[in-house]
Design an enzyme around this catalytic site. Structure first.
Site, PDB file in Angstrom:
ATOM      1  N   ASP A 108     -22.289  -9.865  30.184  1.00  0.00           N
ATOM      2  CA  ASP A 108     -22.213  -8.560  30.829  1.00  0.00           C
ATOM      3  C   ASP A 108     -23.590  -8.008  31.177  1.00  0.00           C
ATOM      4  O   ASP A 108     -24.598  -8.383  30.592  1.00  0.00           O
ATOM      5  CB  ASP A 108     -21.492  -7.567  29.905  1.00  0.00           C
ATOM      6  CG  ASP A 108     -22.139  -7.522  28.524  1.00  0.00           C
ATOM      7  OD1 ASP A 108     -22.537  -8.608  28.020  1.00  0.00           O
ATOM      8  OD2 ASP A 108     -22.257  -6.431  27.946  1.00  0.00           O
ATOM      9  N   GLU A 109     -23.577  -7.121  32.121  1.00  0.00           N
ATOM     10  CA  GLU A 109     -24.712  -6.243  32.421  1.00  0.00           C
ATOM     11  C   GLU A 109     -26.053  -6.952  32.580  1.00  0.00           C
ATOM     12  O   GLU A 109     -27.051  -6.569  31.979  1.00  0.00           O
ATOM     13  CB  GLU A 109     -24.831  -5.163  31.325  1.00  0.00           C
ATOM     14  CG  GLU A 109     -23.614  -4.265  31.260  1.00  0.00           C
ATOM     15  CD  GLU A 109     -23.772  -3.135  30.235  1.00  0.00           C
ATOM     16  OE1 GLU A 109     -23.312  -2.024  30.518  1.00  0.00           O
ATOM     17  OE2 GLU A 109     -24.333  -3.388  29.150  1.00  0.00           O
TER      18      GLU A 109
END
Lengths: 699, 699
Positions: free
Chosen positions: A325-326
């Site tokens: 993620d991210e």
């Protein structure tokens, strides 16, 4: 017997329909007549298949039942408990006369698998109870149900006669705890796993690496934990201990090692794997940061292959979470070599590069015999279909994954750190929203969900309170039939379960008084302590990600979590009950004087609470910052009392009064000290109710 | 700075003189100007002599300070805590800039001895603190004092500037816990040892054998723990662990093996050593029982010699407790061989036989290098003078022992299980009463005292609450100068210390709500739970040995301790404060209307509390039994409100009214459900105050 039954069957005092005090609510329940006495003679027999784990579960069951009731088992007191355990171990104990007989069909898988049979049947009659299950997993769930059934009655402790046929709606019912941002000692994880067992969750997702900390010992790459953890990490021995602890409770352990982003702490010891120039330091702040593995460097895959190999041996579960993620791409953008690689390989952009990385990573995971799990950013159509998507950004990605043939679990809507109410979490259903119109075979790919406890504002002291009791509502959503949606029933049963969870050692209630005592200080007068409690009882921390936005100084991992905002519950019971009572009062055209007087008394308490807070603020800097909140509560109380006086007397204020008050309430709605005053909604409704067009105002 | 100081120096809100919030109160205190800030930069330097134990104490100190304040130490957060510890370990850390500098002169004895130097000097200034001690024992005491000094202020956490020179009045300051009647798991003992350290007690007296259980593993005589414990015993490894744990906290561990009486559990496995025909069974009841070792059998001494030899190696302390109490002589009387022995040896009677036994036993203890300690029954003039008498039957025996040249410790007046108030324990002084007129050299033989926690009505769940916080008052009596006797100050400081003790993990406050929740049951409405709390807050269990006398069925080790009498505090804070306020109100001629209104509001709450209890009693058998108590509380409230109405209005009731009410109050004074209503005294005073001859009545 009617009296006894009503005591056992009524979930609470809130007037909803009679329902068993069980959470999650079983798939099928049939109430019978009578009840089974639970006293010092209570005995358990294990028949059919047995194993050491099941025997330990029975021992634990007896201990928990003793804690809940305060009973001393007669035979244990007489020194024959061991004999009985030995008998149970041989699986030969005579069932005749046992209060509870457990019959298990066969073993479950040596390594707990997704989708194993967890069903059980529990039949309680006035003369005995029978628990039948295919596997020890079902038997253990049934024991938890039995524990929830036992209640005090006018004639002693008893379980109501009932037939329960139960099985989970979803096979993946998880709780994620972030050990990365704040390290969580093993004992805290253990008691939360006890809590998971109590509400029949079956996956502990262990977030083990973050920008702020790499939390597990690696024998292959010791600089990971030595340089990336500040000394706060789990040894491999501790990890094995926790996995065994979880297996004993029917819970799988899925580790997460977040790559290629969220990886600063890895790169402190191994900067050569990063995409930036380094050196790297453990991150102290919260947020999304630049450091990321270099997907163009073959050393990255060599390293990950060895690391995954080591961890794949340590964690027996079939699933292996790689985060994903991210990734903000800043290090990649700034690195000419990486940009050249993207161009040379036709990867288009950073997302293409991450997809390239994921594909190679997935091959590594598969090579080590595991299925890859990733946050929804990893979703790209060309990955093999055995990966699992954990949807956190919204339900759409879950539906999209299912349509593309991927399995998925829902976490969007189940982030415990955002401070949502249990009711709001409860309303989130993995197969609703974008997933509602899926075809059956697509729908079947939705495995369940996971509650997530991210730990920016959570430490050893308050973490239990941020998980419980709200996690029980999510557990019910994932276990019980989709049709189970009565919010009042959920709250009543959650209150009961919350009390029961304390016997397991969870501190989600006890921490509160202690933290408030610290805030008030030792020179606080009793009435000042009481006033702080009145205030703290009706506020909640600001929701979602507002806490970052409202911080006066940027919070870090070194920030003390000793403020009122850290102490108060994420959901105020007092405010919820007040707002519910307002709804009930207004719905009854403001004619229920008992309710009216109760509301008014509550409002007077709030109106008059501030002087003690002001005085306490002279002694404690931790109280000082909530003085504006206290003043707002006084305003709320004052407006509410005025409104109640109109409503009780049946007289009407001028319309201007309502407008003026509403303006003031809008002011009160602004957070102070990162806190929200939760009775605001109820008071606004009371003000509105004074209007002539309403049933109350026209009275 | 004045505001900050007043926050730090005022012990509470009860209006007594300003005093440091330290318990036990130090020998010498001089307040200075200003305060030392305690924030995330707080650092500790160890200079002079150091050792691993002291470093662990500093680590513990930092952890406790972090818990008390919620602070995150900056350097720890930055990952350099270990470096610092390493520096401290080498004893070379630079003192410049450290918030707290510890200087220790030299090591204490390898095995902690009676009378070692425990003194320390603590100097706190606005720019830093210095703790100086001869030995680590003193340094550890000083650290506890510092922890108590730290408080919240309007500007953060701080310790007031102060110079403290401190040392104990008595060298033996003990707590005895009875692991025999109810087994106490190791973790419970550990947290109580943490509590002892907090209040500077230095002897843990471990009562390890009883009629109801032999609680320690013997490798020489395994039938002792195997047949005498129901499986609940401490392994030798656990014992070593506890001894080390205690030594780390400056606490000696004195084991007690009670002979020749209180010995049923020994004789289960070794009936040939008994004076009766056997066989013996573990005793399930409470009281004084017949089984006793046979003092005429040489095998007894052979056995005890080997057993003491084994235990003397396990327990390093110089003192070895042999019990010796409550031999009823029945087995001896019934045994012709024993009676013949008494006659043949001119021993006169059973007491003579026990003296003969003690003499032989003392020789065994001495042979193994120990000094014998016994309850006061062992006191006979011809024993060697190195034995220590533990006086439990009254202060006279302590004085008598001192006159005869024996050393002694006082426990009479310090029995925590009798349910006395802290004030009553506090008033008991080892050198008062019969000991007051002793000559100085006799007086010097009084070594101190021990609080005793006998465990008939105490288990893992409520034991902390039976020890704390009252034990802190006894600890102060044994540490602080004899002149420290202000009861109001003691209570204020004990309240503060009670809150602090929770951070050590003691459960003396948290257990209460949980037990009340169990009693109320899960279907209790919030207002019913609140009513149960109102009632439970003002009752105490009957005192001394009345609980046995009032039991409907004879209690045993199998009796559940889940009743209201097991849940409520042994001293009601609410009732104490009410009674204090009545005293204050009456002393001010009933002219303090604020106090009057507070009393009246409290009394109204009691008067109106019963309906919710009656309703709850319909649901819970555990509430049913306290209905008469609740009705009595309502009566108390009603009478009190009437009295207040007379007093507030300044009118007088007819004398007959007072007589009538007093008669009713006499009725109320009778225990129900083994409970006493503690506000009774205050209400009686209010009734009396309405009389015309009083300042109030004449108003």
């Amino acid at each position: 017997m009617v009296a006894m039954l009503s005591g056992l069957l009524l979930a609470g005092a809130h007037g909803q329909q009679a329902v068993l005090n069980v959470m999650p609510l079983p798939a099928n329940v049939q109430a019978r007549d009578g009840a089974l006495t639970v006293d010092a003679n209570f005995s358990v027999a294990v028949t059919g298949y047995s194993e050491a784990r099941l025997e330990r579960a029975v021992t634990r069951f007896r201990r928990e039942l003793a804690r809940q009731t305060g009973l001393v088992w007669k035979r244990e007191a007489l020194g024959v408990a061991k004999t009985e355990t030995a008998k149970a171990a041989s699986g030969t104990s005579a069932t005749s006369g046992a209060t509870l007989t457990i019959h298990t069909g066969h073993a479950s898988a040596a390594i707990q698998e997704l989708g194993e049979d967890e069903s059980y049947t529990l039949e309680v009659t006035p003369v005995g109870a029978t628990l039948t299950a295919e596997t020890p997993l079902g038997a253990m769930h049934g024991l938890q149900t039995f524990l929830q059934l036992v209640a005090v009655t006018p004639d002693g402790f008893a379980a109501p006669a009932v037939t329960i046929q139960d099985k989970p709606r979803f096979p993946w019912r998880g709780l994620m705890i972030d050990s990365g941002r704040h390290f969580m000692p093993l004992e805290i994880l253990k008691r939360n796993i006890d809590g998971m067992e109590a509400v029949k969750m079956n996956v502990f997702h262990w977030h083990l690496s973050e920008n702020q900390g790499f939390r597990i010992e690696s024998k292959k790459f010791p600089r990971l934990h030595e340089m990336g953890s500040d000394g706060f990490y789990y040894t491999q021995e501790e990890v094995r201990e926790l996995i065994e602890y979880a297996r004993d409770r029917g819970i799988r352990v899925v580790p997460e090692f977040d790559v290629p982003g969220h990886s600063t702490a890895w790169l402190v010891g191994y900067p050569e794997l990063g995409s930036g120039p380094g050196p790297y330091e453990i991150e102290r702040k919260w947020g999304i940061f630049d450091p990321a593995f270099d997907p163009t460097n073959e050393k990255t895959y060599k390293f990950l292959n060895e690391f995954v190999g080591e961890m794949a041996k340590l964690f027996p579960d079939h699933f292996f979470h790689v985060g994903g993620d991210e990734v903000n791409g800043k290090e990649w953008d700034a690195n000419a070599k990486i940009q050249a690689f993207i161009k040379a390989n036709g990867l288009k952009n950073d997302a293409g590069l991450q997809a390239y990385f994921n594909k190679k990573l997935q091959a590594i995971i598969a090579k080590h015999g595991k299925s890859m799990v990733g946050w929804d950013e990893v979703l790209t159509p060309d990955l093999p279909k055995d990966i699992v998507i954990q949807s956190w950004r919204g339900q759409d990605s879950l539906a999209a994954a299912a349509k593309q043939g991927f399995r998925g679990i829902l976490s969007s809507g189940y982030y415990l750190d955002l401070g949502w109410s249990a009711a709001r979490h409860y309303a989130v259903d993995p197969t609703s929203g974008a997933a509602a119109p899926l075809a059956p075979e697509e729908n079947a790919r939705i495995l369940g969900g996971e509650a997530c406890m991210w730990s920016e504002y959570v430490n050893s002291e308050n973490v239990d309170s941020r998980i419980w009791p709200r996690n029980a509502a999510i557990a019910e959503r994932l276990w019980s039939p989709q049709s189970v949606t009565d919010v009042a029933s959920m709250y009543a049963r959650m209150d009961a379960e919350s009390a029961r969870l304390e016997w397991l050692g969870l501190t989600h209630r006890t921490y509160y008084r202690q933290m408030l005592q610290r805030i008030a200080g030792r020179s606080a007068a009793p009435q000042e302590e009481a006033a702080l409690r009145v205030l703290a009882d009706v506020v909640e921390p600001v929701k979602d990600y507002a806490r970052e936005q409202l911080a006066a100084t940027e919070p870090t991992s070194g920030t003390s979590l000793n403020r009122v905002v850290d102490a108060v519950a994420l959901e105020s019971d007092t405010a919820r009950r007040f707002n519910e009572l307002v709804d009930k009062y207004v719905a009854a055209s403001c004619k229920d004087d008992d309710a009216g007087n109760e509301l008014r008394a509550q409002l007077i308490r709030w109106r008059d609470n501030d002087p003690a807070i002001e005085s306490l603020a002279q002694k404690s800097f931790l109280v000082k910052e909530v003085v504006p909140v206290s003043q707002d509560l006084a305003t709320l109380g004052k407006i509410g009392v005025f409104a109640m006086d109109y409503l009780i007397l049946g007289s009407q204020p001028p319309a201007a009064w309502r407008n003026d008050q509403s303006a003031v309430l809008t002011d009160v709605s602004k957070p102070n000290a990162q806190l929200l005053l939760m009775p605001l909604a109820g008071v606004q409704k009371l003000v509105n109710a004074t209007g002539g067009a309403t049933a109350c105002g026209a009275k």
